[in-house]
Write a protein that holds these residues in place. Structure first.
Motif, mmCIF file in Angstrom:
data_model
loop_
_atom_site.group_PDB
_atom_site.id
_atom_site.type_symbol
_atom_site.label_atom_id
_atom_site.label_comp_id
_atom_site.label_asym_id
_atom_site.label_seq_id
_atom_site.Cartn_x
_atom_site.Cartn_y
_atom_site.Cartn_z
ATOM 1 N N ASP A 166 0.808 -1.218 0.000
ATOM 2 C CA ASP A 166 0.000 0.000 0.000
ATOM 3 C C ASP A 166 0.843 1.270 0.000
ATOM 4 N N THR A 167 2.156 1.141 -0.219
ATOM 5 C CA THR A 167 3.018 2.319 -0.221
ATOM 6 C C THR A 167 2.468 3.401 -1.137
ATOM 7 N N PHE A 168 2.049 3.029 -2.329
ATOM 8 C CA PHE A 168 1.674 4.031 -3.314
ATOM 9 C C PHE A 168 0.265 4.582 -3.114
ATOM 10 N N THR A 169 -0.441 4.138 -2.071
ATOM 11 C CA THR A 169 -1.677 4.821 -1.714
ATOM 12 C C THR A 169 -1.381 6.082 -0.914
ATOM 13 N N SER A 170 -0.218 6.109 -0.252
ATOM 14 C CA SER A 170 0.219 7.321 0.436
ATOM 15 C C SER A 170 0.615 8.365 -0.594
ATOM 16 N N PHE A 171 0.571 9.630 -0.193
ATOM 17 C CA PHE A 171 0.850 10.695 -1.151
ATOM 18 C C PHE A 171 1.458 11.887 -0.431
ATOM 19 N N TYR A 172 2.535 12.399 -1.012
ATOM 20 C CA TYR A 172 3.204 13.593 -0.507
ATOM 21 C C TYR A 172 3.432 14.521 -1.691
ATOM 22 N N ALA A 173 3.181 15.806 -1.485
ATOM 23 C CA ALA A 173 3.396 16.769 -2.567
ATOM 24 C C ALA A 173 3.752 18.130 -1.989
ATOM 25 N N LEU A 174 4.765 18.738 -2.586
ATOM 26 C CA LEU A 174 5.147 20.124 -2.312
ATOM 27 C C LEU A 174 4.714 20.954 -3.504
ATOM 28 N N GLY A 175 4.106 22.102 -3.245
ATOM 29 C CA GLY A 175 3.671 22.905 -4.373
ATOM 30 C C GLY A 175 3.364 24.333 -4.006
ATOM 31 N N THR A 176 2.813 25.048 -4.972
ATOM 32 C CA THR A 176 2.449 26.443 -4.810
ATOM 33 C C THR A 176 0.986 26.619 -5.187
ATOM 34 N N TRP A 177 0.404 27.682 -4.661
ATOM 35 C CA TRP A 177 -0.992 27.992 -4.953
ATOM 36 C C TRP A 177 -1.089 28.863 -6.194
ATOM 37 N N ASP A 178 -2.003 28.482 -7.076
ATOM 38 C CA ASP A 178 -2.392 29.299 -8.219
ATOM 39 C C ASP A 178 -3.861 29.643 -7.992
ATOM 40 N N GLY A 179 -4.082 30.739 -7.281
ATOM 41 C CA GLY A 179 -5.434 31.034 -6.836
ATOM 42 C C GLY A 179 -5.871 29.996 -5.827
ATOM 43 N N ALA A 180 -6.969 29.306 -6.109
ATOM 44 C CA ALA A 180 -7.480 28.286 -5.198
ATOM 45 C C ALA A 180 -6.926 26.903 -5.497
ATOM 46 N N ARG A 181 -6.106 26.773 -6.527
ATOM 47 C CA ARG A 181 -5.578 25.464 -6.925
ATOM 48 C C ARG A 181 -4.138 25.303 -6.427
ATOM 49 N N GLY A 182 -3.857 24.160 -5.852
ATOM 50 C CA GLY A 182 -2.504 23.844 -5.421
ATOM 51 C C GLY A 182 -1.816 22.966 -6.443
ATOM 52 N N ILE A 183 -0.769 23.491 -7.074
ATOM 53 C CA ILE A 183 -0.062 22.795 -8.151
ATOM 54 C C ILE A 183 1.178 22.124 -7.584
ATOM 55 N N ALA A 184 1.322 20.828 -7.799
ATOM 56 C CA ALA A 184 2.459 20.081 -7.267
ATOM 57 C C ALA A 184 3.734 20.384 -8.046
ATOM 58 N N GLU A 185 4.811 20.674 -7.322
ATOM 59 C CA GLU A 185 6.144 20.817 -7.918
ATOM 60 C C GLU A 185 6.945 19.536 -7.761
ATOM 61 N N LEU A 186 6.840 18.911 -6.589
ATOM 62 C CA LEU A 186 7.468 17.622 -6.294
ATOM 63 C C LEU A 186 6.403 16.729 -5.689
ATOM 64 N N ALA A 187 6.468 15.428 -5.975
ATOM 65 C CA ALA A 187 5.467 14.516 -5.423
ATOM 66 C C ALA A 187 6.001 13.095 -5.440
ATOM 67 N N THR A 188 5.441 12.265 -4.555
ATOM 68 C CA THR A 188 5.800 10.854 -4.555
ATOM 69 C C THR A 188 5.258 10.148 -5.794
ATOM 70 N N ASP A 189 4.204 10.682 -6.396
ATOM 71 C CA ASP A 189 3.731 10.213 -7.698
ATOM 72 C C ASP A 189 4.205 11.208 -8.747
ATOM 73 N N PRO A 190 5.226 10.861 -9.528
ATOM 74 C CA PRO A 190 5.787 11.833 -10.470
ATOM 75 C C PRO A 190 4.803 12.296 -11.530
ATOM 76 N N PHE A 191 3.761 11.499 -11.784
ATOM 77 C CA PHE A 191 2.769 11.905 -12.777
ATOM 78 C C PHE A 191 1.870 13.032 -12.263
ATOM 79 N N ALA A 192 1.948 13.326 -10.956
ATOM 80 C CA ALA A 192 1.165 14.420 -10.381
ATOM 81 C C ALA A 192 1.880 15.760 -10.485
ATOM 82 N N MET A 193 3.171 15.739 -10.778
ATOM 83 C CA MET A 193 3.932 16.984 -10.786
ATOM 84 C C MET A 193 3.480 17.880 -11.934
ATOM 85 N N GLY A 194 3.288 19.151 -11.604
ATOM 86 C CA GLY A 194 2.793 20.116 -12.577
ATOM 87 C C GLY A 194 1.285 20.141 -12.692
ATOM 88 N N LYS A 195 0.589 19.339 -11.871
ATOM 89 C CA LYS A 195 -0.866 19.248 -11.947
ATOM 90 C C LYS A 195 -1.489 19.694 -10.628
#
Length: 225
Positions: A166-195
């Motif tokens: 179940d490791t990949f059910t956990s999730f960590y992400a560092l990011g910045t806010w674009d208005g009300a949306r939080g955009i991931a810069e780094l994440a444990t799921d690399p496909f989430a980065m930039g989203k």
């Protein structure tokens, strides 16, 4: 002597040194708000990944992602030593407590391992005042540290409850806010980065969780007091 208030803020690791080991390239960020913290560490040399979700990766590529580290919880500080009590941990339960002797060398925060032989140097990053929240969704728990411009989210099963699969059910992400949306810069799921991985409205948050097999599931986060 170091106090809890000295550790509040956004810290980026400059380097770590240990016997026969030195690392200056891993992207390490630690956000501390009050007693709550979240930490994400992503190696700079992860291989380029093909596909659109984690399920598209072969075993070797998934194994490479297990070099990422993420953990979150609460600190205690006593006698110049900080203990990171990891409520959740990407790598599973720890073999020993995570304790560092902390001191300042000018503006650089130095951490010397108490139960392991290492030294880390931390640089404070500019950020708006940080707020920490204990959060939960279903049987997952974690910490969200956020400000008006930045966030670090860590959520998962408690280490003692989480099977390795179940490791990949956990999730960590560092990011910045674009208005009300939080955009991931780094994440444990690399496909989430930039989203977008978070939405905020007033004092509530929605986690847009990337699924192992692809797609996104929007999960309202409950604050735990």
């Amino acid at each position: 002597m170091i106090k809890t208030a000295d550790l509040r803020g956004h810290w980026r690791r400059d380097w770590i040194k240990a016997p026969d080991f030195e690392d200056t390239t891993t992207r390490v960020h630690w956000l501390q708000a009050g007693m709550l913290f979240a930490d994400l560490r992503v190696p700079a040399d992860l291989p380029a990944l093909q596909g659109g979700c984690l399920a598209d990766l072969d075993a070797a590529a998934l194994q490479s992602l297990l070099r990422i580290e993420g953990f979150a919880g609460e600190i205690t500080v006593a006698q110049g030593q900080c203990t990171w009590h990891r409520t959740i941990n990407w790598q599973g339960a720890l073999a020993r407590p995570d304790v560092g002797a902390m001191w300042f060398d000018g503006d650089v925060l130095i951490e010397d391992g108490v139960h392991a032989d290492y030294r880390e140097a931390w640089l404070k990053q500019p950020t708006a005042p940080l707020r920490g929240h204990r959060i939960a969704w279903g049987d997952m728990t974690g910490v969200l540290v956020e400000s008006d411009d930045r966030f670090l989210l860590g959520i998962g099963l408690a280490p003692m409850d989480r099977p390795v699969r179940d490791t990949f059910t956990s999730f960590y992400a560092l990011g910045t806010w674009d208005g009300a949306r939080g955009i991931a810069e780094l994440a444990t799921d690399p496909f989430a980065m930039g989203k977008p991985v978070l939405d905020r409205a007033n004092d509530s948050f929605v986690w847009h969780a990337p699924l192992f097999t692809g797609g996104i599931e929007s999960r309202p986060l409950m604050k735990v007091h």
